[in-house]
Design a protein around this motif. Sequence first.
Motif, short mmCIF file in Angstrom:
data_model
loop_
_atom_site.label_atom_id
_atom_site.label_comp_id
_atom_site.label_asym_id
_atom_site.label_seq_id
_atom_site.Cartn_x
_atom_site.Cartn_y
_atom_site.Cartn_z
N SER A 1 -8.91 9.73 9.56
CA SER A 1 -8.34 10.79 10.39
C SER A 1 -7.52 11.75 9.54
O SER A 1 -6.73 11.33 8.69
N PRO A 2 -7.67 13.06 9.77
CA PRO A 2 -6.95 14.05 8.95
C PRO A 2 -5.45 14.08 9.22
O PRO A 2 -4.70 14.64 8.43
N ILE A 3 -4.99 13.47 10.32
CA ILE A 3 -3.57 13.53 10.66
C ILE A 3 -2.81 12.30 10.17
O ILE A 3 -1.59 12.23 10.32
N GLN A 4 -3.51 11.34 9.60
CA GLN A 4 -2.87 10.11 9.16
C GLN A 4 -2.55 10.16 7.67
O GLN A 4 -3.25 10.80 6.89
N PRO A 5 -1.46 9.46 7.27
CA PRO A 5 -1.18 9.33 5.85
C PRO A 5 -2.36 8.69 5.12
O PRO A 5 -3.02 7.80 5.65
N VAL A 6 -2.62 9.15 3.92
CA VAL A 6 -3.79 8.69 3.17
C VAL A 6 -3.38 7.62 2.16
O VAL A 6 -2.52 7.88 1.30
N PRO A 7 -3.97 6.42 2.22
CA PRO A 7 -3.66 5.41 1.21
C PRO A 7 -4.19 5.85 -0.15
O PRO A 7 -5.35 6.20 -0.29
N ARG B 1 -0.09 14.06 3.99
CA ARG B 1 -0.51 15.36 3.46
C ARG B 1 0.19 16.53 4.16
O ARG B 1 0.40 17.59 3.57
N GLY B 2 0.55 16.34 5.43
CA GLY B 2 1.25 17.40 6.15
C GLY B 2 2.62 17.68 5.56
O GLY B 2 3.01 18.84 5.37
N THR B 3 3.35 16.61 5.26
CA THR B 3 4.67 16.77 4.64
C THR B 3 4.54 17.36 3.24
O THR B 3 5.32 18.24 2.84
N LEU B 4 3.54 16.90 2.50
CA LEU B 4 3.35 17.39 1.13
C LEU B 4 3.04 18.89 1.14
O LEU B 4 3.51 19.64 0.27
N ALA B 5 2.28 19.33 2.12
CA ALA B 5 1.88 20.74 2.18
C ALA B 5 3.06 21.68 2.44
O ALA B 5 3.00 22.87 2.11
N LYS B 6 4.15 21.18 3.04
CA LYS B 6 5.31 22.02 3.34
C LYS B 6 6.16 22.30 2.10
O LYS B 6 7.00 23.21 2.11
N MET B 7 5.96 21.52 1.06
CA MET B 7 6.80 21.64 -0.13
C MET B 7 6.32 22.78 -1.03
O MET B 7 5.13 23.09 -1.06
N VAL C 1 0.85 -1.19 0.00
CA VAL C 1 0.00 0.00 0.00
C VAL C 1 0.88 1.24 0.00
O VAL C 1 1.81 1.36 0.81
N VAL C 2 0.60 2.15 -0.91
CA VAL C 2 1.32 3.43 -0.97
C VAL C 2 0.42 4.52 -0.39
O VAL C 2 -0.74 4.67 -0.80
N SER C 3 0.95 5.26 0.58
CA SER C 3 0.21 6.34 1.24
C SER C 3 1.00 7.63 1.17
O SER C 3 2.23 7.62 1.00
N ILE C 4 0.31 8.75 1.30
CA ILE C 4 0.95 10.07 1.25
C ILE C 4 0.62 10.84 2.52
O ILE C 4 -0.55 10.92 2.92
#
Length: 715
Positions: free
Chosen positions: A135-141, A85-91, A80-83
């Motif tokens: 949950s909004p704080i978890q990586p999204v699959p 979103r918190g890390t992505l938003a910093k870029m 499973v690949v997840s992202i």
Amino acid sequence: MNAPAPDARSRLRLVVVQALVFSLFATLLVRLWYLQVATGEEYAAQAASQSVREVVVQPARGLIVDDQGRPLVTNRTSWVVSIDRGTLAKMPQNEQRAVLRRVSKVTQQGVAAIKAKLRTCGEAGSKAGVCWNGSPIQPVPVALDVRQPDALRVLEQPEDFPGVLAVQESLRAYPRPFGVNLAHVLGYLSPITGDEFDKADEDGDRSVNGASVVGRAGVEKEYDAWLRGMPGYRSVAVDSMGRVLDDAGTDTDVAAQPGDTLVTSIDAKVQGLVERQLAATIKRARATKDPVTKRNYVADSGAAVVMEAQTGRIVAMASQPTYDPEVWVGGISKAELNTLYSEKAGTPLLGRATQGQFAPGSTWKPFMTAGALSNGYSEDTLLNCSSYLRVGNRDFKNYESGAYGFISFARALEVSCNTFFYRVGLNYWQRFGSDVGDVDAKDPLVEAAKAFGFGRETGIDLPGEASGRIADRVWKREYYEAMKDYYCDLSKNPPKGTSDFLRRFSREFCIEGYAYRAGDAVNFAIGQGDTILTPLQLARAYAALSNGGTLYAPRVAKAVVSSDGTVLKRFAPKAQGTVDVTKASLKYVDTALKGVPLQGTLAWKFPGFPLDQVHLRGKTGSAEVYGKQSTSWVATYDENYVVVMMVSQGGTGSGTSGEAVRAIWETLYGVRDGVVDPKSAAIPGTVPPAGLPTFADDGAILPPSRSGRRTGGQG
């Protein structure tokens, strides 16, 4: 006094500056000594902790097996690949786009599809069935079943995939022994919502986390706390951008604990057969013409239940239409979800055995018999089974206007005589309830229905069970109060195209829709009118006839077993009470129903069946519903099992469902060429009880009709 010379003033300023510089350096040196020597170890530890992130290790969910240990639900491993979103938003935007393009390649889907999955459900632009509901704080699959080389690329090139995780996770799998579907019993999973996670956190529940999936239906929901297990935690080193550098492997790592195994009472061999027989019955019904309308039966849905009569345990339970439980694994699309709720598709998500509600037709008559025999009627009572009975200004007819003269309750059950039971209902109405507005009037038949558990939930260990409805005086008054304004308005201002029937009904309802008339009473006596029940409720009531009057809470679960084989909990049969009718009436009904497959409405479907070995009782039913075709019912039982089948808009009772019900009994007992073969029985050890009288010995109790005529295809 003379002012200082210019050179002296310059030297003074220089000394002051030197002193300030010296002080600053001294302060800096002292601070450096404090940080590096006095508190160096503390700050080093803090810095190290900031480069380590705790990662949740999801537990393997518990298995679900049948009563023989055959797996009904297992797990399979998936990349499973997840992202994050918190890390992505910093870029920066350009780097975000680059990362998503790389993820698009390894997951073989478009960037737009990935972005849709990253949106939180409810926010602008989110798509139901695609958006993230967890949950909004978890990586999204964003992708399941990713090829291993692509997943390893994510792991081995973290600099190219900041905030992207590739992990092996456990997903639900369905081995389908004997081809079973069992979707409505098993249920399904979906991600935990933010609100659910927050509540669990407040309650101190550590068995879930922001990336957990939880049961939403069936036993997956009912026994979720046992099945979900306990998550583990491991530490990984990350850089400032959240890229995983290494497995830190600290002493605080906690191994995940797998969920417990749920052992059910379902027998996969019987379940598979019941599902196939139900589907085949519906298919045959759709190819059969309704003799009244000359159109093929719609047969829009159906259900079948096999229950242990002495315990209430569910051996098999099927519903049509159904769906593939795999559709929920890893998230369901909007189109798939719409299909499950679609009326055009038959609302496959609705389990007809526990949630579908239907008029019972003549399968209701045994309970009315028990009520009548407990309230003034006797086993010697003879009533006229005429072709019709006039009540008010309406003729209430028998099936195909058949007539049998004066007969007993037993014979009335055999031939399913409507007018016999009309007379019973009418008699009670005339004696106790001719005041149409008296909601407290005595009604022995209503009380009998309540005694057998109708009008309330059975207590089965499946969520979402329907309660059914007893259409008595109280219900009719409540319905009138709720709908009076609507029908009064409709009678005064009918829309264009309103039928004459609806206009007339609206006027009558507006004036005295509360009135419980003689017609309501006679309809109630044969399971028609507004009374509805679930197939499961009917099966439980017939089980009470079999076991002497005990109402059991139907049960799917038998035990919970830990991963090491320890039995953690056993689910014993739960008796909810006994039916409030006389023992003599129960015995009479039980004996009378033996005649139905021998010489009654089921006889034409059971020629050559070993009734001397399998002491079958039964009742057929064909429930009429306004604006629809009749509903087919067959309810049967012996000392061990209850078998009930229903097909909505499927035709007559035995005519539509008799063949399938017989096939189920033959499988239960291993009947071959008219003989019981215990070695061929579906459930090991299943044999008919010994020492019971054969039908030849019962002739004095249930003599055949004088004409020797056998009836069939009615109810």
